[in-house]
Design a protein around this motif. Sequence first.
Motif, PDB file in Angstrom:
ATOM      1  N   GLN A  11       0.953  -1.162  -0.064  1.00  0.00           N
ATOM      2  CA  GLN A  11      -0.049   0.105   0.067  1.00  0.00           C
ATOM      3  C   GLN A  11       0.845   1.241  -0.034  1.00  0.00           C
ATOM      4  OE1 GLN A  11      -3.566  -0.345  -0.017  1.00  0.00           O
ATOM      5  NE2 GLN A  11      -3.088   1.365  -0.978  1.00  0.00           N
ATOM      6  N   ALA A  12       1.896   1.203   0.623  1.00  0.00           N
ATOM      7  CA  ALA A  12       2.821   2.467   0.750  1.00  0.00           C
ATOM      8  C   ALA A  12       3.525   2.713  -0.679  1.00  0.00           C
ATOM      9  CB  ALA A  12       3.955   2.103   1.708  1.00  0.00           C
ATOM     10  N   ALA A  13       3.896   1.440  -1.159  1.00  0.00           N
ATOM     11  CA  ALA A  13       4.438   1.668  -2.647  1.00  0.00           C
ATOM     12  C   ALA A  13       3.348   2.158  -3.713  1.00  0.00           C
ATOM     13  CB  ALA A  13       5.102   0.416  -2.973  1.00  0.00           C
ATOM     14  N   PHE A  14       2.164   1.709  -3.374  1.00  0.00           N
ATOM     15  CA  PHE A  14       1.159   2.138  -4.508  1.00  0.00           C
ATOM     16  C   PHE A  14       0.112   2.523  -3.815  1.00  0.00           C
ATOM     17  CE2 PHE A  14       3.827  -1.639  -6.130  1.00  0.00           C
ATOM     18  CZ  PHE A  14       4.310  -0.944  -7.152  1.00  0.00           C
ATOM     19  N   PRO A  15       0.046   3.933  -3.482  1.00  0.00           N
ATOM     20  CA  PRO A  15      -0.822   4.543  -2.671  1.00  0.00           C
ATOM     21  C   PRO A  15      -2.288   5.002  -3.368  1.00  0.00           C
ATOM     22  CG  PRO A  15       0.736   6.067  -3.172  1.00  0.00           C
ATOM     23  CD  PRO A  15       1.511   4.534  -3.704  1.00  0.00           C
ATOM     24  N   HIS A  16      -2.211   4.921  -4.700  1.00  0.00           N
ATOM     25  CA  HIS A  16      -3.394   4.920  -5.427  1.00  0.00           C
ATOM     26  C   HIS A  16      -4.121   3.748  -5.685  1.00  0.00           C
ATOM     27  CE1 HIS A  16      -2.060   9.224  -6.108  1.00  0.00           C
ATOM     28  NE2 HIS A  16      -0.713   8.508  -6.748  1.00  0.00           N
ATOM     29  N   TRP A  17      -3.814   2.619  -4.992  1.00  0.00           N
ATOM     30  CA  TRP A  17      -4.525   1.394  -5.037  1.00  0.00           C
ATOM     31  C   TRP A  17      -4.872   0.888  -3.799  1.00  0.00           C
ATOM     32  CZ3 TRP A  17      -5.214  -1.252  -9.794  1.00  0.00           C
ATOM     33  CH2 TRP A  17      -4.482  -0.436 -11.039  1.00  0.00           C
ATOM     34  N   THR A  18      -6.093  -0.066  -3.653  1.00  0.00           N
ATOM     35  CA  THR A  18      -6.431  -0.588  -2.559  1.00  0.00           C
ATOM     36  C   THR A  18      -6.105  -1.853  -2.727  1.00  0.00           C
ATOM     37  OG1 THR A  18      -8.154   0.894  -1.936  1.00  0.00           O
ATOM     38  CG2 THR A  18      -8.228  -1.245  -1.019  1.00  0.00           C
ATOM     39  N   ILE A  19      -5.254  -2.709  -1.833  1.00  0.00           N
ATOM     40  CA  ILE A  19      -4.873  -4.000  -2.161  1.00  0.00           C
ATOM     41  C   ILE A  19      -5.358  -4.823  -1.025  1.00  0.00           C
ATOM     42  CG2 ILE A  19      -2.868  -5.374  -2.168  1.00  0.00           C
ATOM     43  CD1 ILE A  19      -1.349  -2.710  -2.973  1.00  0.00           C
ATOM     44  N   TRP A  20      -5.660  -5.948  -1.445  1.00  0.00           N
ATOM     45  CA  TRP A  20      -6.321  -7.259  -0.534  1.00  0.00           C
ATOM     46  C   TRP A  20      -6.140  -8.381  -1.065  1.00  0.00           C
ATOM     47  CZ3 TRP A  20      -9.348  -4.821  -4.220  1.00  0.00           C
ATOM     48  CH2 TRP A  20     -10.131  -5.620  -4.865  1.00  0.00           C
ATOM     49  N   ARG A  21      -6.127  -9.671  -0.172  1.00  0.00           N
ATOM     50  CA  ARG A  21      -6.318 -10.814  -0.522  1.00  0.00           C
ATOM     51  C   ARG A  21      -7.676 -11.565  -0.625  1.00  0.00           C
ATOM     52  NH1 ARG A  21      -2.291 -14.523  -1.056  1.00  0.00           N
ATOM     53  NH2 ARG A  21      -0.754 -13.115   0.152  1.00  0.00           N
ATOM     54  N   SER A  22      -8.137 -12.216  -1.589  1.00  0.00           N
ATOM     55  CA  SER A  22      -9.134 -12.606  -1.592  1.00  0.00           C
ATOM     56  C   SER A  22      -9.460 -14.186  -1.053  1.00  0.00           C
ATOM     57  CB  SER A  22      -9.660 -12.984  -3.050  1.00  0.00           C
ATOM     58  OG  SER A  22      -8.900 -14.160  -3.648  1.00  0.00           O
ATOM     59  N   SER A  23     -10.647 -14.583  -0.855  1.00  0.00           N
ATOM     60  CA  SER A  23     -10.820 -15.811  -0.011  1.00  0.00           C
ATOM     61  C   SER A  23     -10.096 -16.885  -0.844  1.00  0.00           C
ATOM     62  CB  SER A  23     -12.199 -16.219   0.302  1.00  0.00           C
ATOM     63  OG  SER A  23     -13.003 -16.175  -0.867  1.00  0.00           O
ATOM     64  N   ALA A  24     -10.082 -16.779  -2.267  1.00  0.00           N
ATOM     65  CA  ALA A  24      -9.340 -17.917  -3.097  1.00  0.00           C
ATOM     66  C   ALA A  24      -7.683 -17.834  -2.985  1.00  0.00           C
ATOM     67  CB  ALA A  24      -9.732 -17.466  -4.491  1.00  0.00           C
ATOM     68  N   ASP A  25      -7.125 -16.762  -2.047  1.00  0.00           N
ATOM     69  CA  ASP A  25      -5.782 -16.453  -1.711  1.00  0.00           C
ATOM     70  C   ASP A  25      -5.043 -15.987  -2.820  1.00  0.00           C
ATOM     71  OD1 ASP A  25      -3.931 -16.801   0.116  1.00  0.00           O
ATOM     72  OD2 ASP A  25      -3.051 -18.605  -0.671  1.00  0.00           O
ATOM     73  N   ARG A  26      -5.653 -15.050  -3.795  1.00  0.00           N
ATOM     74  CA  ARG A  26      -5.147 -14.358  -4.809  1.00  0.00           C
ATOM     75  C   ARG A  26      -5.139 -12.827  -4.067  1.00  0.00           C
ATOM     76  NH1 ARG A  26      -4.402 -16.152  -9.615  1.00  0.00           N
ATOM     77  NH2 ARG A  26      -4.645 -14.054 -10.627  1.00  0.00           N
ATOM     78  N   LEU A  27      -4.025 -12.189  -4.505  1.00  0.00           N
ATOM     79  CA  LEU A  27      -4.017 -10.885  -4.330  1.00  0.00           C
ATOM     80  C   LEU A  27      -4.685  -9.890  -5.372  1.00  0.00           C
ATOM     81  CD1 LEU A  27      -0.205 -10.467  -3.400  1.00  0.00           C
ATOM     82  CD2 LEU A  27      -2.386 -10.290  -1.942  1.00  0.00           C
ATOM     83  N   TRP A  28      -5.523  -8.759  -4.649  1.00  0.00           N
ATOM     84  CA  TRP A  28      -6.018  -7.842  -5.716  1.00  0.00           C
ATOM     85  C   TRP A  28      -5.790  -6.402  -5.519  1.00  0.00           C
ATOM     86  CZ3 TRP A  28     -10.184  -9.631  -9.231  1.00  0.00           C
ATOM     87  CH2 TRP A  28     -10.340 -10.969  -9.284  1.00  0.00           C
ATOM     88  N   ALA A  29      -5.912  -5.663  -6.470  1.00  0.00           N
ATOM     89  CA  ALA A  29      -5.452  -4.116  -6.425  1.00  0.00           C
ATOM     90  C   ALA A  29      -6.577  -3.263  -7.300  1.00  0.00           C
ATOM     91  CB  ALA A  29      -4.399  -3.855  -6.653  1.00  0.00           C
ATOM     92  N   THR A  30      -7.345  -2.347  -6.481  1.00  0.00           N
ATOM     93  CA  THR A  30      -8.256  -1.690  -7.274  1.00  0.00           C
ATOM     94  C   THR A  30      -7.878  -0.288  -7.065  1.00  0.00           C
ATOM     95  OG1 THR A  30     -10.127  -3.214  -6.821  1.00  0.00           O
ATOM     96  CG2 THR A  30     -10.719  -1.019  -7.148  1.00  0.00           C
ATOM     97  N   ARG A  31      -7.947   0.494  -8.231  1.00  0.00           N
ATOM     98  CA  ARG A  31      -7.577   1.881  -8.309  1.00  0.00           C
ATOM     99  C   ARG A  31      -8.611   2.646  -7.284  1.00  0.00           C
ATOM    100  NH1 ARG A  31      -4.051   3.535 -12.297  1.00  0.00           N
ATOM    101  NH2 ARG A  31      -4.030   1.875 -13.957  1.00  0.00           N
TER     102      ARG A  31
END
Length: 73
Positions: A11-31
Motif C-alpha cells: 500500500q505504501a508503494a502504490f498509494p493510488h490502489w487498495t490492495i487485498w487478498r481474496s478468499s481464493a488466496d489471490r492478491l487484488w488491487a483496485t484503483r
Amino acid sequence: MSPTTTFQDLQAAFPHWTIWRSSADRLWATRNQRLTDAQLSHGLSHTIDADDADQLVAQLRNQEKLATGLLPQ
C-alpha cells in the motif's frame, strides 16, 4: 506474499490502489479513482489480480507505465 512484503509495504508503494487478498488466496488491487473510457482503451485497468506479491507488483508497475501522462500524479 513473501515474509518481508506486507500489505502495508504494498500500500505504501502504490498509494493510488487498495490492495487485498481474496478468499481464493489471490492478491487484488483496485484503483482509488475512476478511469475514463479513453484511459481504459489505453490499457489501464480498474482492478488487477495476481497469484503472489511479485506478480502483483509487476502488474502495478506496468499500470504505472501505461498511466504516464494519462493520470494526475
